[in-house]
Motif scaffolding. Sequence first.
Motif, PDB file in Angstrom:
ATOM      1  N   LEU A   1       0.826  -1.213   0.000  1.00 58.25           N
ATOM      2  CA  LEU A   1       0.000   0.000   0.000  1.00 58.25           C
ATOM      3  C   LEU A   1       0.860   1.262   0.000  1.00 58.25           C
ATOM      4  N   VAL A   2       1.909   1.283   0.817  1.00 61.31           N
ATOM      5  CA  VAL A   2       2.782   2.464   0.853  1.00 61.31           C
ATOM      6  C   VAL A   2       3.492   2.640  -0.488  1.00 61.31           C
ATOM      7  N   ALA A   3       3.939   1.553  -1.086  1.00 64.50           N
ATOM      8  CA  ALA A   3       4.586   1.639  -2.403  1.00 64.50           C
ATOM      9  C   ALA A   3       3.606   2.181  -3.455  1.00 64.50           C
ATOM     10  N   LEU A   4       2.366   1.716  -3.417  1.00 64.73           N
ATOM     11  CA  LEU A   4       1.361   2.217  -4.367  1.00 64.73           C
ATOM     12  C   LEU A   4       1.034   3.682  -4.116  1.00 64.73           C
ATOM     13  N   VAL A   5       0.976   4.073  -2.855  1.00 65.05           N
ATOM     14  CA  VAL A   5       0.757   5.486  -2.531  1.00 65.05           C
ATOM     15  C   VAL A   5       1.883   6.326  -3.121  1.00 65.05           C
ATOM     16  N   ALA A   6       3.132   5.872  -2.986  1.00 62.83           N
ATOM     17  CA  ALA A   6       4.271   6.594  -3.552  1.00 62.83           C
ATOM     18  C   ALA A   6       4.119   6.746  -5.064  1.00 62.83           C
ATOM     19  N   CYS A   7       3.678   5.686  -5.717  1.00 65.29           N
ATOM     20  CA  CYS A   7       3.475   5.725  -7.167  1.00 65.29           C
ATOM     21  C   CYS A   7       2.380   6.724  -7.543  1.00 65.29           C
ATOM     22  N   PHE A   8       1.261   6.678  -6.832  1.00 75.09           N
ATOM     23  CA  PHE A   8       0.148   7.577  -7.136  1.00 75.09           C
ATOM     24  C   PHE A   8       0.485   9.034  -6.816  1.00 75.09           C
TER      25      PHE A   8
END
Length: 151
Positions: free
Chosen positions: A14-21
């Motif tokens: 989730l944190v990695a996806l947040v960084a991407c978004f």
Amino acid sequence: MQDIGDIINNRVLLVALVACFVAQGLKLIIEMIKHRKLDVRVLVTTGGMPSAHSALVTALAAGVGQTIGWASPEFAVAMVFAIIVMYDAAGVRQAAGKQARILNQMIDELFQEKPEFREDRLKELLGHTPVQVIAGSILGITIYWLARFAY
């Protein structure tokens, strides 16, 4: 259905996806400031500032290191994966974009007198500059650092 719940509760993911978004959102804002118009296509195209790929993989590697351990084989795999992705973004794909630009120019010059020749142009913005990759990496690490309490 437990498997889906496990994926949704995976804080590292989730944190990695947040960084991407966040990187994609920043890309939209930067392009809007730069060109003074809203172009939502930048949300689904490659290239641009900052590199969302770099933000994603650095946040992922940092999250794996924080969760499993900095000396773990899993962190090593995540780190090597991050390095490969960032090298590809700034190296291989950037070079392919330069080649596409040259080929498009050659086609324009060779077939200028033949309007019936209608081939699609090659995509020129494929990769990132090293600065875009570094900015994405810094963003990924920053988002990991801000969310590290989640681990």
